[in-house]
Design a protein around this motif. Structure first.
Motif, PDB file in Angstrom:
ATOM      1  N   MET A 134     -64.014 -11.734  -1.961  1.00 26.88           N
ATOM      2  CA  MET A 134     -62.786 -11.836  -1.178  1.00 26.88           C
ATOM      3  C   MET A 134     -62.329 -13.291  -1.202  1.00 26.88           C
ATOM      4  SD  MET A 134     -62.002  -8.814   0.081  1.00 26.88           S
ATOM      5  CE  MET A 134     -61.117  -9.022   1.601  1.00 26.88           C
ATOM      6  N   PRO A 135     -61.060 -13.557  -1.501  1.00 23.76           N
ATOM      7  CA  PRO A 135     -60.596 -14.942  -1.669  1.00 23.76           C
ATOM      8  C   PRO A 135     -60.276 -15.644  -0.358  1.00 23.76           C
ATOM      9  CG  PRO A 135     -58.799 -13.434  -2.121  1.00 23.76           C
ATOM     10  CD  PRO A 135     -59.999 -12.572  -1.805  1.00 23.76           C
ATOM     11  N   VAL A 136     -61.239 -15.658   0.566  1.00 21.35           N
ATOM     12  CA  VAL A 136     -61.100 -16.408   1.814  1.00 21.35           C
ATOM     13  C   VAL A 136     -62.359 -17.244   1.990  1.00 21.35           C
ATOM     14  CG1 VAL A 136     -59.536 -14.799   2.950  1.00 21.35           C
ATOM     15  CG2 VAL A 136     -61.993 -14.436   3.122  1.00 21.35           C
ATOM     16  N   ALA A 137     -62.227 -18.333   2.756  1.00 21.88           N
ATOM     17  CA  ALA A 137     -63.305 -19.313   2.822  1.00 21.88           C
ATOM     18  C   ALA A 137     -64.390 -18.958   3.817  1.00 21.88           C
ATOM     19  CB  ALA A 137     -62.725 -20.696   3.145  1.00 21.88           C
ATOM     20  N   THR A 138     -64.086 -18.177   4.872  1.00 23.57           N
ATOM     21  CA  THR A 138     -65.082 -17.857   5.884  1.00 23.57           C
ATOM     22  C   THR A 138     -65.236 -16.351   6.003  1.00 23.57           C
ATOM     23  OG1 THR A 138     -63.401 -17.960   7.629  1.00 23.57           O
ATOM     24  CG2 THR A 138     -64.629 -19.970   7.176  1.00 23.57           C
ATOM     25  N   PHE A 139     -66.488 -15.902   6.215  1.00 23.91           N
ATOM     26  CA  PHE A 139     -66.783 -14.476   6.107  1.00 23.91           C
ATOM     27  C   PHE A 139     -66.181 -13.663   7.249  1.00 23.91           C
ATOM     28  CE2 PHE A 139     -70.012 -14.992   9.342  1.00 23.91           C
ATOM     29  CZ  PHE A 139     -70.149 -13.731   9.867  1.00 23.91           C
ATOM     30  N   ASP A 140     -65.930 -14.271   8.422  1.00 23.61           N
ATOM     31  CA  ASP A 140     -65.390 -13.480   9.519  1.00 23.61           C
ATOM     32  C   ASP A 140     -64.026 -12.903   9.171  1.00 23.61           C
ATOM     33  OD1 ASP A 140     -64.388 -16.034   9.464  1.00 23.61           O
ATOM     34  OD2 ASP A 140     -64.525 -16.392  11.612  1.00 23.61           O
ATOM     35  N   GLN A 141     -63.245 -13.619   8.353  1.00 26.51           N
ATOM     36  CA  GLN A 141     -61.947 -13.101   7.935  1.00 26.51           C
ATOM     37  C   GLN A 141     -62.103 -11.902   6.999  1.00 26.51           C
ATOM     38  OE1 GLN A 141     -59.344 -16.217   6.475  1.00 26.51           O
ATOM     39  NE2 GLN A 141     -60.271 -17.717   7.842  1.00 26.51           N
ATOM     40  N   MET A 142     -63.240 -11.810   6.307  1.00 29.09           N
ATOM     41  CA  MET A 142     -63.472 -10.696   5.393  1.00 29.09           C
ATOM     42  C   MET A 142     -63.675  -9.376   6.122  1.00 29.09           C
ATOM     43  SD  MET A 142     -66.135 -12.544   2.775  1.00 29.09           S
ATOM     44  CE  MET A 142     -65.743 -14.088   1.975  1.00 29.09           C
ATOM     45  N   MET A 954     -48.366  -3.919  10.733  1.00 32.79           N
ATOM     46  CA  MET A 954     -49.168  -3.241   9.717  1.00 32.79           C
ATOM     47  C   MET A 954     -49.187  -4.168   8.506  1.00 32.79           C
ATOM     48  SD  MET A 954     -50.793  -0.557   8.272  1.00 32.79           S
ATOM     49  CE  MET A 954     -50.346   0.994   9.069  1.00 32.79           C
ATOM     50  N   ARG A 955     -50.377  -4.508   8.038  1.00 26.32           N
ATOM     51  CA  ARG A 955     -50.486  -5.491   6.961  1.00 26.32           C
ATOM     52  C   ARG A 955     -51.158  -4.889   5.736  1.00 26.32           C
ATOM     53  NH1 ARG A 955     -51.850 -11.440   8.338  1.00 26.32           N
ATOM     54  NH2 ARG A 955     -49.577 -11.385   8.343  1.00 26.32           N
ATOM     55  N   PHE A 956     -50.529  -5.118   4.574  1.00 30.99           N
ATOM     56  CA  PHE A 956     -51.140  -4.761   3.296  1.00 30.99           C
ATOM     57  C   PHE A 956     -52.132  -5.875   2.982  1.00 30.99           C
ATOM     58  CE2 PHE A 956     -49.962  -3.104  -1.237  1.00 30.99           C
ATOM     59  CZ  PHE A 956     -51.294  -2.780  -1.440  1.00 30.99           C
ATOM     60  N   ARG A 957     -53.384  -5.642   3.380  1.00 23.82           N
ATOM     61  CA  ARG A 957     -54.380  -6.711   3.372  1.00 23.82           C
ATOM     62  C   ARG A 957     -54.880  -7.044   1.977  1.00 23.82           C
ATOM     63  NH1 ARG A 957     -55.565 -10.248   7.117  1.00 23.82           N
ATOM     64  NH2 ARG A 957     -55.321  -8.574   8.640  1.00 23.82           N
ATOM     65  N   ASN A 958     -55.166  -6.024   1.188  1.00 24.16           N
ATOM     66  CA  ASN A 958     -55.799  -6.306  -0.102  1.00 24.16           C
ATOM     67  C   ASN A 958     -55.508  -5.192  -1.104  1.00 24.16           C
ATOM     68  OD1 ASN A 958     -58.497  -6.061  -1.952  1.00 24.16           O
ATOM     69  ND2 ASN A 958     -58.070  -8.182  -1.425  1.00 24.16           N
ATOM     70  N   LEU A 959     -55.262  -5.573  -2.334  1.00 26.94           N
ATOM     71  CA  LEU A 959     -55.112  -4.644  -3.451  1.00 26.94           C
ATOM     72  C   LEU A 959     -55.932  -5.175  -4.602  1.00 26.94           C
ATOM     73  CD1 LEU A 959     -53.706  -2.196  -4.833  1.00 26.94           C
ATOM     74  CD2 LEU A 959     -51.909  -3.808  -5.549  1.00 26.94           C
ATOM     75  N   MET A 960     -56.809  -4.341  -5.146  1.00 28.05           N
ATOM     76  CA  MET A 960     -57.675  -4.776  -6.234  1.00 28.05           C
ATOM     77  C   MET A 960     -57.704  -3.733  -7.338  1.00 28.05           C
ATOM     78  SD  MET A 960     -61.786  -5.674  -6.305  1.00 28.05           S
ATOM     79  CE  MET A 960     -61.637  -7.254  -5.487  1.00 28.05           C
ATOM     80  N   ILE A 961     -57.658  -4.213  -8.563  1.00 27.67           N
ATOM     81  CA  ILE A 961     -57.860  -3.369  -9.728  1.00 27.67           C
ATOM     82  C   ILE A 961     -58.960  -4.002 -10.571  1.00 27.67           C
ATOM     83  CG2 ILE A 961     -55.998  -4.503 -11.021  1.00 27.67           C
ATOM     84  CD1 ILE A 961     -55.535  -1.764 -12.394  1.00 27.67           C
ATOM     85  N   ALA A 962     -59.896  -3.184 -11.026  1.00 22.49           N
ATOM     86  CA  ALA A 962     -61.046  -3.703 -11.772  1.00 22.49           C
ATOM     87  C   ALA A 962     -61.369  -2.774 -12.920  1.00 22.49           C
ATOM     88  CB  ALA A 962     -62.256  -3.847 -10.851  1.00 22.49           C
ATOM     89  N   TYR A 963     -62.035  -3.333 -13.909  1.00 24.11           N
ATOM     90  CA  TYR A 963     -62.469  -2.542 -15.061  1.00 24.11           C
ATOM     91  C   TYR A 963     -63.897  -2.935 -15.417  1.00 24.11           C
ATOM     92  CZ  TYR A 963     -62.804  -0.572 -19.763  1.00 24.11           C
ATOM     93  OH  TYR A 963     -63.221   0.130 -20.870  1.00 24.11           O
ATOM     94  N   ASN A 964     -64.753  -1.921 -15.507  1.00 22.39           N
ATOM     95  CA  ASN A 964     -66.144  -2.117 -15.915  1.00 22.39           C
ATOM     96  C   ASN A 964     -66.288  -1.726 -17.382  1.00 22.39           C
ATOM     97  OD1 ASN A 964     -67.688  -2.606 -13.183  1.00 22.39           O
ATOM     98  ND2 ASN A 964     -66.250  -0.924 -12.803  1.00 22.39           N
ATOM     99  N   LEU A 965     -66.722  -2.661 -18.191  1.00 21.63           N
ATOM    100  CA  LEU A 965     -66.880  -2.374 -19.617  1.00 21.63           C
ATOM    101  C   LEU A 965     -67.906  -1.272 -19.819  1.00 21.63           C
ATOM    102  CD1 LEU A 965     -65.347  -5.086 -19.792  1.00 21.63           C
ATOM    103  CD2 LEU A 965     -66.732  -5.613 -21.812  1.00 21.63           C
ATOM    104  N   PRO A 966     -67.687  -0.379 -20.799  1.00 23.13           N
ATOM    105  CA  PRO A 966     -68.604   0.736 -21.038  1.00 23.13           C
ATOM    106  C   PRO A 966     -70.027   0.250 -21.325  1.00 23.13           C
ATOM    107  CG  PRO A 966     -66.568   1.034 -22.255  1.00 23.13           C
ATOM    108  CD  PRO A 966     -66.536  -0.351 -21.715  1.00 23.13           C
ATOM    109  N   LYS A 967     -71.008   0.977 -20.765  1.00 21.77           N
ATOM    110  CA  LYS A 967     -72.390   0.580 -20.945  1.00 21.77           C
ATOM    111  C   LYS A 967     -72.839   0.679 -22.399  1.00 21.77           C
ATOM    112  CE  LYS A 967     -74.100   1.487 -16.288  1.00 21.77           C
ATOM    113  NZ  LYS A 967     -75.109   2.194 -15.452  1.00 21.77           N
TER     114      LYS A 967
END
Length: 1024
Positions: A134-142, A954-967
């Motif tokens: 998560m791109p924040v500096a302190t964990f409580d915000q996470m 109401m806040r759009f807090r986070n959007l993530m897209i990820a790709y895991n390379l095939p094993k």
């Protein structure tokens, strides 16, 4: 037998149909990867059917498999599900690894990690995968929006800021702290000081809310507990993970507009203040000017209109974010380790605002012998933070105030490209010096002065933080073990504030001291809290139906705090930003430095015990008892005894549930108990004196009258709830109702001046506050098959806060709120705005009797504008995975609360017309008949309910897209086991009627706090 020893024997009554005429019998054992013990109650299903079974108490199973079966699914709540292709095997043994701890069957350890009595109750757990990267500096915000009962509001977008507000089930104290207790691997740590901790090292974060889970922490747990466990090594091949993340942050769009130069000069003409009025043809002075002087002033006015300074473009920037991290984990049968290092850097939204962190961790577990084990968890972090001035305040030194209050007709730089501080002043070349000075007054260059002080001053904080625990466990006999642990939470902070001798603020009397030629301030703060804990742990299974687990222990906590600081003057320009540039002070040069400091200590000694009894894996009875003694309290109430009792009923194990195959897990919980809040200063029970002066001579005066009857704030907590898993575990969640009453709250009580009490007031135990509410958590797998999984979930919390008792009074004011019996904490208390009189432009207000008046009086304050504490909070999340592609989104919300927008008080106030104004002021009343909400410039702007705004969002807090390379592709490398690339956006959009910077700000009054940025980041994780 880990599951047995932690009082969490599961055997889901699945209600599945057993098919008799089968073609093959499969047997085997399901074990826990952590310790090799058998897992009772694990589920084995033939995929796509209702055929299945569960493991016995030793983890063994037998299953009749249909002839057409292709896949067997092995699962257990909180562990990784495995699917095995069935090709006629007679024996299949499975090892399951811990994946998560969910509401279905929460096990959290109160003291230590492995082997202690599990806590059962209202506990929510956030897993590592929800915290990492998560791109924040302190964990409580996470943790924002992650779970029920937990509301977090960010107080500042400054990197590394410790102003985040965290509340678990509302605020239970009036004048003392409402922050929860934080515990990392059994070590209590300081709240708000998280800048030097790396949350990527956390395995789980558990939020403990009810008495069953918090009472064991006694006098520190009234506001809830956040229990953090860090990652540890596992036996086997060494795993290496390398992570890199980079990104940028930008300012979100404010919901108000400021005037441009033409508009502002027009408004100055209306308000008769500023160059717009001084140069105006409507100014009476204009009539006595010569034609040449008039032409000169018109030219100057045209020049000012042509300046279109956008201060936002000058002050705000695109900040950079970067994180590099590596961790190693693994070990042998005897020794396991986890080692990690992180370098994190984040730039703020303005120059001279950033943070850099270096954080390392070493967790070690070692078997000295078959009976003796040694464990160590250590974290060392060092952070360097550069801050802006007056962060979060109505002050021109605060760039986030000056950027909006600076006039658009002001030029920020001189011909040489340097800030041109001082005052705007126009000298008409066709007038004498006497005539110029007789009617024209200079106006502060708000923006240029701000740029000058930002470039010629610094505000730094360097923090070093160590959190560590060292423990030794001795397995005395089967079922009985002893453990001793030493923990330490250490923080050392060095602050520096430097102002150059040639800074404009140094040269102005009032803003600085023109005779002191700059200054440098150094501060040193050291906080050390040491914890020494000893426990004796016993567990016994009798006749395979009775499970008894108990622990007794003692704990000693010692806190030491030391601070020292000084400010020196007369700086040598060739020695900037160093105390070496200070000129020694004498009575003649006025450079005598200021020096100060403090020293304090506090101790807590506790005895505690916990007991759990489980019958037939159905009924669990739990209780705890703790006695705390604190050095901070008076002799008459130095000790507090706190307790809890609870019952858990596994309904799915009852015979009447055997026909409900769609109910996989259903548990009922109920508990009651007491917790405490120390809530006092280190020496509040003592009579204290302080040094002073009397007619120029040194003297001592009474600073505080001691009170031997001061005692703990006590929380009485009731909770009842259900945990459920339905429809082959596709639907899961929890439902809790609670009623918490905190009594003996500290409030300020007035005394007669004849009593000799300092300030005629002191804090005393007299208040009572109730928090009651309901929490609902649900997660549902909309689609779940081999290649595609779509999950949606939500958590919703409602908290009703009410003040029940205030002792000798029924109400008292607290800032802009009223503390009144029958109202919630944070209730706004203000005169009600009634609009503008269209006949004369005067502001209108309501009296307490509901009548409209033009007279403003604080005696007409009413509490009819709600509270600053949101009663409804929660989050919505969804995730979609298809083969190697992952897409997730999170929303957070808070409803039903309001805040003061102090920014509008300054931006929409003709009294401050020397600064820039909001475009709302273009609708200012000017003549009879004007219908507007902006009073005439002649009418005094008062602080009223006009400045109270609905802050629901109401806040759009986070959007993530990820790709895991095939094993199969990675296997070709021979050493890479996982590659994951991702992109994410943080704080993307907010739906709200609030017109300030950020509705979720932790401050009741918005005052140009550091805006929360919008962050975009990109990263890659590689595992070997």
């Amino acid at each position: 037998m880990k599951r047995i020893f932690n009082a969490l024997l599961f055997m889901f009554i699945l209600g599945v149909g057993f098919v008799n005429a089968q073609n093959q019998t499969v047997t085997g054992t399901i074990t826990d990867a952590a310790d090799g013990s058998g897992i009772p109650g694990a589920t084995i299903m033939v995929k796509g059917t209702t055929v299945g079974t569960i493991t016995m108490i030793d983890g063994t199973y037998t299953l009749e498999v249909p002839a057409d079966a292709q896949t067997l699914v092995y699962s257990f709540v909180g562990m990784t599900t495995q699917e095995v292709a069935y090709v006629g095997q007679a024996v299949i043994n499975i090892v399951l690894e811990t994946e998560s701890i969910g509401v279905e069957e929460v096990v959290v350890s109160a003291y230590g990690t492995k082997g202690k009595v599990g806590l059962k109750g209202a506990i929510s757990v956030v897993e590592a995968k929800d915290l990492e990267q998560m791109p924040v500096a302190t964990f409580d915000q996470m943790l924002q929006g992650k779970t029920t009962g937990l509301h977090i509001s960010t107080g500042s977008g400054q990197p590394g800021s410790g102003s985040t507000k965290v509340r678990i089930r509302g605020s239970g104290s009036i004048t003392s702290g409402n922050e929860p207790l934080y515990v990392v691997d059994g070590v209590p740590i300081e709240s708000g000081a998280f800048a030097s901790l790396n949350a990527n090292d956390f395995e789980t974060v558990s939020v403990l809310k009810d008495a069953s889970s918090t009472a064991i922490y006694g006098s520190r747990a009234s506001n809830g507990v956040i229990l953090i466990t860090t990652k540890r090594g596992k036996e086997g091949k060494t795993q290496v993970n390398v992570r890199h993340q980079t990104g940028f942050s930008v300012k979100t769009q404010e919901k108000f507009d400021m005037m441009n130069s033409t508009e502002k000069l027009w408004f100055e003409e209306v308000a008769k203040k500023g160059p717009g009025w001084e140069l105006s043809p409507l100014n009476p002075n204009y009539s006595r000017l010569s034609p040449e002087a008039r032409t000169a002033q018109e030219a100057e006015l045209a020049r000012l209109r042509g300046i279109k300074t956008n201060w936002s473009d000058i002050v705000f920037r695109t900040g950079k974010t970067m994180s590099n991290e590596v961790n190693f984990s693994g070990g042998s049968e005897k020794t396991r380790f986890y080692v990690a290092y992180q370098n994190y850097y984040q730039e703020g939204l303005s120059d001279r605002s950033d943070m850099q962190r270096h954080a390392g961790r070493l967790n070690l577990d070692h078997k000295i012998s078959d009976k003796v084990k040694f464990g160590m968890t250590t974290s060392l972090g060092q952070s360097e933070i550069n801050r802006i001035e007056s962060e979060g305040g109505i002050a021109l030194m605060n760039p986030f105030a000056a950027v909006y209050l600076a006039n658009p007709w002001e030029e920020p730089y001189d011909a040489n490209g340097n800030p041109s501080p001082g005052f705007y002043s126009y000298t008409n070349p066709h007038l004498s010096d006497e005539d110029n000075s007789s009617f024209y007054n200079p106006y502060s260059k708000t923006g240029a002065n701000m740029l000058d002080q930002m470039s010629k001053s610094t505000n730094k904080a360097d923090e070093t933080k160590f959190v560590g625990s060292f423990n030794l466990t001795w397995d005395i006999i089967d079922g009985l073990s002893a453990k001793t642990q030493y923990g330490i939470d250490y923080r050392n902070t060095v602050g520096e504030r430097w102002i150059s001798p040639d800074a404009w603020s140094s040269l102005q009397s009032g803003a600085g001291d023109p005779d002191r030629q700059g200054s440098i301030s150094e501060s040193y703060n050291r906080r050390v809290e040491k914890t020494f804990t000893n426990t004796l742990d016993y567990k016994k299974v009798i006749a395979e139906k009775h499970l008894i687990s108990a622990v007794i222990g003692s704990e000693y906590i010692k806190n030491d705090y030391f601070s020292f600081g000084f400010t020196g003057y007369g700086l040598e320009e060739k020695l900037p930003e160093t105390p070496a540039g200070i000129t020694p002070g004498t009575a003649e040069n006025n450079f005598i430095p200021t020096v100060g400091g403090s020293k304090s200590e506090r101790a807590l000694f506790s005895l505690f015990s916990m007991l759990n009894y489980t019958l037939n894996d159905k009924y669990t009875f739990s209780g705890s008892l703790r006695r705390d003694g604190s050095s901070a309290f008076g002799a008459n109430y130095q000790y507090a005894v706190l307790y809890s009792a609870g019952v858990t009923w596994d309904i799915t194990r009852e015979n009447f549930m055997s026909g409900l195959s769609w109910v996989n897990n259903l548990k009922f919980r109920i508990s009651y108990g007491t917790t405490g809040n120390q809530g006092v200063g280190n020496y509040e029970s003592y009579t204290l004196w302080t040094n002073s002066s009397y007619v120029g001579d040194p003297a001592y005066m009474l600073a505080q009258t001691g009170d031997p009857n001061v005692k703990w704030e006590i929380g009485h907590k009731f909770n009842a709830g259900f945990d459920y898993n339905l429809f082959a575990n596709r639907l899961s969640g929890s439902l809790d109702v609670y009623n918490d009453i905190t009594s003996d709250l500290f409030i300020v009580q007035k005394f007669s001046a004849w009593d000799g009490v300092v300030g005629n007031a002191k804090r005393t135990n007299a208040g009572k506050v109730r928090n009651r509410g309901i929490e609902f958590l649900v997660n549902y797998d909309v689609i779940r098959n081999r290649n595609l999984t779509w999950t949606v979930g939500t958590n919703l919390s409602y908290n009703d806060n009410e003040i029940l008792d205030l002792g000798q009074v029924t109400e008292f004011e607290q800032g802009t709120s009223i503390v009144r019996e029958g109202l919630p904490l944070g209730s706004h208390y203000m005169v009600e705005w009634a609009g503008v009189n269209p006949a004369n432009g005067n502001a209108l207000y309501y009296t307490k009797n509901g009548e409209i008046t033009e007279k403003y009086s604080a005696d007409d304050n009413v509490a009819e504008f709600g509270t600053s504490n949101p009663p409804f909070t929660g989050g919505i999340n969804t995730s979609l995975s298809y083969k190697g592609i992952e897409l997730s989104a999170q929303f957070t919300f808070a409803q039903g609360f309001s805040r003061f927008n102090n920014q509008t008080f300054f931006q929409e106030n003709p009294n401050f017309a020397q600064f820039n104004m909001s475009t709302a002021m273009l609708d200012v009343w000017q003549q009879p008949g004007d219908v507007t909400e902006i009073q005439g410039v002649h009418s005094q702007r008062e602080f009223s309910s006009k400045d109270i705004e609905d802050a629901s969002y109401m806040r759009f807090r986070n959007l993530m897209i990820a790709y895991n390379l095939p094993k199969n592709l990675l296997e070709r490398s021979g050493f890479i086991s996982k590659v994951r690339v991702y992109a994410q956006g943080q704080n993307l959009f907010t739906w709200t009627n609030w017109s300030g910077f950020d509705p979720e700000d932790s401050n009741n009054i918005a005052s140009y706090e550091y805006p929360t940025p919008r962050v975009f980041s990109f990263g890659v994780d590689v595992s070997f």
